[in-house]
Design a protein around this motif. Sequence first.
Motif, short mmCIF file in Angstrom:
data_model
loop_
_atom_site.label_atom_id
_atom_site.label_comp_id
_atom_site.label_asym_id
_atom_site.label_seq_id
_atom_site.Cartn_x
_atom_site.Cartn_y
_atom_site.Cartn_z
N HIS A 23 -13.72 15.62 29.71
CA HIS A 23 -14.17 14.29 30.15
C HIS A 23 -15.20 13.74 29.17
N ALA A 24 -16.16 14.57 28.78
CA ALA A 24 -17.18 14.14 27.82
C ALA A 24 -16.54 13.80 26.48
N ALA A 25 -15.61 14.62 26.02
CA ALA A 25 -14.93 14.35 24.75
C ALA A 25 -14.15 13.04 24.81
N PHE A 26 -13.54 12.75 25.95
CA PHE A 26 -12.81 11.50 26.14
C PHE A 26 -13.78 10.31 26.12
N GLU A 27 -14.87 10.43 26.84
CA GLU A 27 -15.86 9.34 26.90
C GLU A 27 -16.50 9.07 25.53
N LEU A 28 -16.69 10.12 24.74
CA LEU A 28 -17.31 9.99 23.41
C LEU A 28 -16.30 9.66 22.32
N HIS A 29 -15.05 9.47 22.70
CA HIS A 29 -13.97 9.16 21.77
C HIS A 29 -13.73 10.28 20.76
N PHE A 30 -13.97 11.52 21.18
CA PHE A 30 -13.59 12.68 20.36
C PHE A 30 -12.11 12.95 20.53
N LEU A 31 -11.58 12.62 21.70
CA LEU A 31 -10.14 12.73 21.93
C LEU A 31 -9.66 11.45 22.57
N GLY A 32 -8.43 11.10 22.26
CA GLY A 32 -7.81 9.92 22.83
C GLY A 32 -6.48 10.30 23.47
N ILE A 33 -6.07 9.48 24.41
CA ILE A 33 -4.81 9.72 25.12
C ILE A 33 -3.98 8.45 25.01
N ARG A 34 -2.83 8.58 24.36
CA ARG A 34 -1.94 7.44 24.22
C ARG A 34 -1.25 7.15 25.56
N PRO A 35 -0.70 5.94 25.70
CA PRO A 35 0.01 5.61 26.95
C PRO A 35 1.20 6.51 27.25
N ASP A 36 1.74 7.19 26.24
CA ASP A 36 2.84 8.13 26.48
C ASP A 36 2.33 9.53 26.82
N ALA A 68 1.22 15.65 33.84
CA ALA A 68 1.15 14.59 34.85
C ALA A 68 1.71 15.09 36.18
N PRO A 69 1.23 14.52 37.27
CA PRO A 69 1.79 14.88 38.58
C PRO A 69 3.28 14.55 38.64
N ARG A 70 3.98 15.21 39.53
CA ARG A 70 5.41 14.96 39.69
C ARG A 70 5.68 13.54 40.17
N ARG A 71 4.83 13.06 41.06
CA ARG A 71 5.02 11.72 41.63
C ARG A 71 4.42 10.68 40.68
N LYS A 72 5.26 9.80 40.16
CA LYS A 72 4.82 8.81 39.17
C LYS A 72 3.72 7.88 39.69
N GLU A 73 3.70 7.66 41.01
CA GLU A 73 2.65 6.77 41.54
C GLU A 73 1.26 7.38 41.40
N ASP A 77 -2.43 4.61 34.99
CA ASP A 77 -1.85 3.32 34.64
C ASP A 77 -1.68 3.20 33.12
N PRO A 78 -0.46 2.96 32.63
CA PRO A 78 -0.24 2.89 31.18
C PRO A 78 -0.99 1.75 30.50
N HIS A 79 -1.24 0.66 31.21
CA HIS A 79 -1.98 -0.45 30.62
C HIS A 79 -3.45 -0.08 30.39
N ARG A 80 -4.01 0.65 31.34
CA ARG A 80 -5.39 1.12 31.16
C ARG A 80 -5.46 2.17 30.07
N LEU A 81 -4.46 3.05 30.00
CA LEU A 81 -4.43 4.04 28.91
C LEU A 81 -4.32 3.33 27.56
N GLU A 82 -3.54 2.28 27.50
CA GLU A 82 -3.40 1.52 26.25
C GLU A 82 -4.74 0.92 25.83
N GLU A 83 -5.46 0.36 26.80
CA GLU A 83 -6.77 -0.21 26.49
C GLU A 83 -7.73 0.85 25.97
N ARG A 84 -7.77 2.01 26.64
CA ARG A 84 -8.63 3.10 26.18
C ARG A 84 -8.16 3.65 24.83
#
Length: 93
Positions: A23-36, A68-73, A77-84
Amino acid sequence: IEDGEDAGGPTVPNGLSLRKLHHAAFELHFLGIRPDHRILIRPDLLGEKDGPTLLHSIQELHDTRLTAPRRKELWPDPHRLEERWERFRKEAG
């Protein structure tokens, strides 16, 4: 997206289940997660030599995928992942 932002908030589509370190690495932009759901580590960190925690907990995540969880819901959200992802790309250079 951070809770205080317009698109943010403590909701399932805006969430990721991450360990404290990741979580810290994500917040500090040490790691990124693409929408895929592909995880990428900042290029400058990939070349760092700092011991087993960096190697095994961060660097080895490079070019892997989120589980990812089995249930897509319940997926982020891919749009939020894209923004991040765009924020990560700007920060990572």
